[in-house]
Design an enzyme around this catalytic site. Structure first.
Site, PDB file in Angstrom:
ATOM      1  N   CYS A 200       0.838  -1.204   0.000  1.00 14.55           N
ATOM      2  CA  CYS A 200       0.000   0.000   0.000  1.00 14.55           C
ATOM      3  C   CYS A 200       0.874   1.256   0.000  1.00 14.55           C
ATOM      4  CB  CYS A 200      -0.863   0.017   1.253  1.00 14.55           C
ATOM      5  SG  CYS A 200      -2.032  -1.343   1.352  1.00 14.55           S
ATOM      6  N   CYS A 226       2.131  -8.881   6.257  1.00 15.43           N
ATOM      7  CA  CYS A 226       0.778  -8.362   6.440  1.00 15.43           C
ATOM      8  C   CYS A 226      -0.128  -9.398   7.092  1.00 15.43           C
ATOM      9  CB  CYS A 226       0.196  -7.944   5.098  1.00 15.43           C
ATOM     10  SG  CYS A 226       0.418  -9.140   3.811  1.00 15.43           S
TER      11      CYS A 226
HETATM   12  S1  SF4 Z   1      -1.477  -1.329   7.344  1.00 18.90           S
HETATM   13 FE1  SF4 Z   1      -1.640  -2.965   5.811  1.00 18.90          FE
HETATM   14  S2  SF4 Z   1      -3.644  -2.713   4.783  1.00 18.90           S
HETATM   15 FE2  SF4 Z   1      -3.227  -0.838   5.982  1.00 18.90          FE
HETATM   16  S3  SF4 Z   1      -2.362   0.584   4.502  1.00 18.90           S
HETATM   17 FE3  SF4 Z   1      -0.637  -0.502   5.476  1.00 18.90          FE
HETATM   18  S4  SF4 Z   1      -0.187  -2.340   4.252  1.00 18.90           S
HETATM   19 FE4  SF4 Z   1      -2.188  -1.511   3.612  1.00 18.90          FE
END
Ligand code: SF4
Length: 249
Positions: A200, A226
């Site tokens: 992300c 993740c």
């Molecule tokens: S915490 Fe995980 S889902 Fe949320 S923005 Fe970051 S990578 Fe993406």
């Protein structure tokens, strides 16, 4: 059914460690047909697996967890994949839109509690998607993280309750890039801008010279995964040689 398939995995697993990535994929398609799908966030490893699959099984299934926080370059690559491989990417979303997440959990959850954010936007959607499959295919490599070091090419995924196929588990980064260049496989252009691992926008940055390739993910947090590829105690496979050689994302 599950017990039966676990027995199959126990038997095939040691043998599969001697197979090439193509042989592993061929086994997966023959065994599971339309009930197996590739999961990809379209990093270079995933692109190798997608290309390989397209040559073995043109009607392969491909899905992605679209957190709605991806880079424009990633969305552009998705369009290119659909056109080049004639595949419709199955996009899976969080039950909460970004706006709903902000209302329920406050602004910028990723900066305060990335595990909670990943659970909402990645892990729950993945669990939902996997519940409709018998097996999933990933592009993880053993040398990417400590968590992935014990991945087998074919294994029982006890976290999600189905078979997991890791055809390039024993590849290193150089092998992946060689494959991609040799076959002219499209890839995310961010890789050329010092983003070896891409997720992300909020949680991915370019790496600096000498940094670990995954240092740009969740920078400032101890988090390295993740939660999609965390390996939990799996089916015992006594004949297998753990880590005998060594692919969200
Ligand atoms: S915490 Fe995980 S889902 Fe949320 S923005 Fe970051 S990578 Fe993406």
């Amino acid at each position: 059914m599950k017990e039966h398939i676990k027995d199959v995995i126990t038997k095939v697993q040691p043998l599969a460690e001697t197979w090439t990535a193509e042989e592993v994929l061929r086994w997966a398609f023959e065994r599971f047909g339309n009930n197996v799908a590739i999961s990809s966030a379209f990093g270079v490893e995933g692109m190798s697996v997608i290309h390989m699959a397209s040559r073995l099984h043109p009607r392969f299934r491909l899905f992605t967890i679209d957190t709605e926080f991806l880079f424009p370059e990633t969305y552009t690559l998705m369009d290119e994949i659909e056109s080049r491989y004639q595949v419709k990417i199955e996009k899976v979303y969080s039950l909460l839109s970004p706006e709903e997440q902000e209302r329920e959990h406050g602004p910028a959850l990723w900066s305060r509690d990335p595990d909670a954010c990943c659970n909402l936007r990645k892990v729950e959607p993945l669990r939902r998607k996997l519940s409709e499959l018998q097996a999933w295919i990933s592009g993880i490599r053993r040398d990417q993280t400590v968590n992935r070091a014990s991945a087998h090419k074919i294994e029982w995924d006890s976290k999600f309750g189905l078979v997991k196929i890791n055809p390039i588990a024993d590849w290193d980064s150089k092998q992946v890039w060689r494959y991609v260049h040799r076959h002219n496989v499209p890839y995310n252009l961010l890789h050329d801008r010092d983003y070896p691992s891409i997720g992300c926008t909020y949680c991915t940055r370019a790496v600096r010279p000498g940094e670990d390739p995954r240092a740009g993910r969740w920078s400032g947090f101890s988090k390295t995964e993740c939660g999609l590829h965390i390996i939990e105690p799996a089916t015992p496979v006594p004949e297998a040689e753990p880590n005998s050689c060594s692919a969200c994302d």
